[in-house]
Design an enzyme around this catalytic site. Structure first.
Site, mmCIF file in Angstrom:
data_model
loop_
_atom_site.group_PDB
_atom_site.id
_atom_site.type_symbol
_atom_site.label_atom_id
_atom_site.label_comp_id
_atom_site.label_asym_id
_atom_site.label_seq_id
_atom_site.Cartn_x
_atom_site.Cartn_y
_atom_site.Cartn_z
ATOM 1 N N HIS A 121 0.808 -1.167 0.016
ATOM 2 C CA HIS A 121 -0.201 0.096 0.074
ATOM 3 C C HIS A 121 0.756 1.155 -0.063
ATOM 4 O O HIS A 121 0.398 2.656 0.288
ATOM 5 C CB HIS A 121 -1.052 -0.124 1.322
ATOM 6 C CG HIS A 121 -1.965 -1.170 1.163
ATOM 7 N ND1 HIS A 121 -2.456 -1.407 2.205
ATOM 8 C CD2 HIS A 121 -2.377 -2.018 0.284
ATOM 9 C CE1 HIS A 121 -3.484 -2.695 1.644
ATOM 10 N NE2 HIS A 121 -3.346 -2.847 0.633
ATOM 11 N N ASN A 215 -3.186 -12.539 16.363
ATOM 12 C CA ASN A 215 -3.939 -11.281 16.253
ATOM 13 C C ASN A 215 -4.592 -11.403 17.668
ATOM 14 O O ASN A 215 -4.745 -12.676 18.244
ATOM 15 C CB ASN A 215 -4.970 -11.481 14.989
ATOM 16 C CG ASN A 215 -5.703 -10.131 14.952
ATOM 17 O OD1 ASN A 215 -6.196 -9.583 15.819
ATOM 18 N ND2 ASN A 215 -6.145 -9.996 13.480
#
Ligand code: APR
Length: 260
Positions: A121, A215
């Protein structure tokens, strides 16, 4: 299986893998003080994507978009890699982690010392001219916004990928190639919602490879993870690296003992 058992299992899978690739998201930088995008207190719960992170938003109001990016740059430029970033440097140094594909634009994997990092990105520390494509590196947030191109004096934009824009071809191809070769994907701190990044671990799964996810809560990847480590990236990754190093040391010790 208790937490230590999960760490042990994940560590052994990593040691046995031939080609591990990392996929990271905002969660690995959360402990460096950089806000994530989703979940409680996420950036998208406070700001509107369509007003700040799209080409239309920039064309409509470049100053507003730059004001938001300057605010994020001030946080990111003051941030330092955390133990999770440094654990990934160790995994690369041990020859286990071949490369990291990151969705993050904060540059912390490079700063920590990883050699192979693909920034899907883009990078908030770079600007790009909207006219001549000239790129600049910001060593600090720009004083005057919107900043101008030093070559043609048109507007600079953040050199990041906005919603509705394509991932740069080179980065995308490299990411797909690496995940197509991987026999293990180490997925850290991503909600797995944004594509095509979220699809990359599925390639490994489809090829019969394994997925380890770290996570603090379940994500769009968890359902296909072979091991889900519910913990902060810095803690889980540090424990994994410690286990692997201890195991490698004891193997070396045993080998030297046998030689005597
Ligand atoms: N350790 C591990 N995971 C964490 C931690 C932590 N300390 N803190 C938060 N997380 C997890 C959250 O549970 C969440 O699943 O990190 C994830 C962050 O998800 P998002 O905020 O959606 O960030 P990300 O997945 O990187 O977003 C992808 O979306 O907005 C776009 O371009 C932006 O690159 C970004 C993309």
């Amino acid at each position: 299986m208790d937490f230590e058992g999960i760490i042990e299992k994940a560590s052994n899978l990593l040691m046995d893998s031939n080609f591990t690739i990392g996929l990271t998201g905002a969660g690995i930088s959360a402990e460096s003080g950089i806000p994530t995008f989703r979940g409680k207190n996420g950036l998208w719960s406070k700001f509107k994507v369509e007003e700040l992170a799209t080409p239309e938003a920039f064309n409509r109001n470049p100053k507003l978009v730059w004001k938001w990016y300057k605010w994020r740059m001030e946080i990111i430029f003051n941030a330092r890699p955390n133990a999770g970033h440094y654990a990934l440097v160790e995994l690369e140094r041990l020859g286990i982690l071949k490369c990291i594909v990151t969705q993050n634009v904060d540059g912390l994997h490079h700063l920590a010392g990883n050699k192979c990092v693909i920034e899907l990105h883009g990078n908030i520390r770079r600007g790009r001219c909207i006219k001549c494509n000239y790129k600049v590196i910001f060593n600090e947030p720009p004083e005057n916004i919107p900043p101008k191109c030093p070559k043609c004096f048109n507007l600079l934009r953040p050199d990041v990928v906005w919603f509705g824009e394509a991932i740069p071809k080179n980065e995308l191809e490299r990411a797909f190639n690496l995940f197509s070769k991987a026999d293990l994907a180490l997925v850290i701190g991503t909600s797995g919602i944004v594509q095509p990044a979220g699809y990359l671990p599925y390639i490994v799964k489809e090829n019969g490879g394994l997925i380890i996810e770290i996570n603090v809560e379940k994500s769009a990847i968890t359902s296909i993870a072979d091991i889900f480590i519910k913990d902060k990236a810095s803690i889980a990754l540090s424990k994994i690296v410690k286990y692997i190093k201890d195991k490698l040391t004891s193997k070396l010790y045993d080998a030297s003992e046998n030689e005597l």
